[in-house]
Design a protein around this motif. Sequence first.
Motif, short mmCIF file in Angstrom:
data_model
loop_
_atom_site.label_atom_id
_atom_site.label_comp_id
_atom_site.label_asym_id
_atom_site.label_seq_id
_atom_site.Cartn_x
_atom_site.Cartn_y
_atom_site.Cartn_z
N ARG A 264 0.91 -1.18 0.22
CA ARG A 264 0.11 0.07 0.04
C ARG A 264 0.89 1.30 0.04
NH1 ARG A 264 -5.00 -0.42 4.20
NH2 ARG A 264 -6.11 0.56 2.30
N GLU B 217 -1.96 -1.45 -3.89
CA GLU B 217 -2.64 -0.22 -3.71
C GLU B 217 -1.81 1.49 -3.86
OE1 GLU B 217 -6.32 1.71 -1.18
OE2 GLU B 217 -5.00 0.14 -0.39
N TYR C 145 -4.91 -1.32 -7.86
CA TYR C 145 -5.75 -0.32 -7.61
C TYR C 145 -5.13 0.81 -7.59
CZ TYR C 145 -9.55 2.34 -5.07
OH TYR C 145 -10.48 3.28 -4.97
#
Length: 230
Positions: free
Chosen positions: A158, A188, A220
């Motif tokens: 992330r 992400e 994402y």
Amino acid sequence: RVAAATSYGIRCIDCAGTTMTGGSANGGAATNRVIGLYGTGDLTGVRFDGTSFMGGGTSGGAASSSSGVFLESCSGAPDFVNASTFGGYGIGGIAGTRTAFEAEGASCRPRIDGGRHMGCEVGDTCTGIACRTSAPCTVQNATIYGSAASSTRIYGVRCLTGGCTSLTGNEIRAGGLANTGAEGIGLEIDGASPAVDDNRIVGPNGGGMAMTPGRYHGIYLRRTSSLLTN
């Protein structure tokens, strides 16, 4: 015996120049927060080579958390070369947040080269590597998993709110979702724009008909100008 609220394996505070080769650090057990290595302040010249860090176990339920490594508002560029990190586990259940490696703060510039980084074996919210609040992490040649199997919310890497500088040559996997999984993302990037080159990125596997509608992605992207070259 009453368990401590917080437990650390190593606390590295203004420990510039510290080096460690091999060995391991385990945060042990506590009710609320467990960290294998906690670093803050001046970490210039800090290097860990082939060292293993484990967050340990928490018994405080959903509000508890554990991290293999947590770098908070540090300065300098500590090196983690072929080091391994593991977020930890819940005691008496899977509830809680587990993160293998996390860093925050614009002056905290960790460099990860190689090693294996896994948020949890089985858990609730599990993340391999998280860099946020402008922490310019560099990650290369590493193997990164959110979880091994049957977890509810899983993330490989992330990069949030300005976190991460570059991700190169890594294997990044979300990991395994439980039948009631709620979210699973390999990589992400949200509010950040790292360079992403030559990585193998895999979304979640597993899950079942009981899963709720949510985010299930290999990659994402949101509010980013990253260039992905794979």
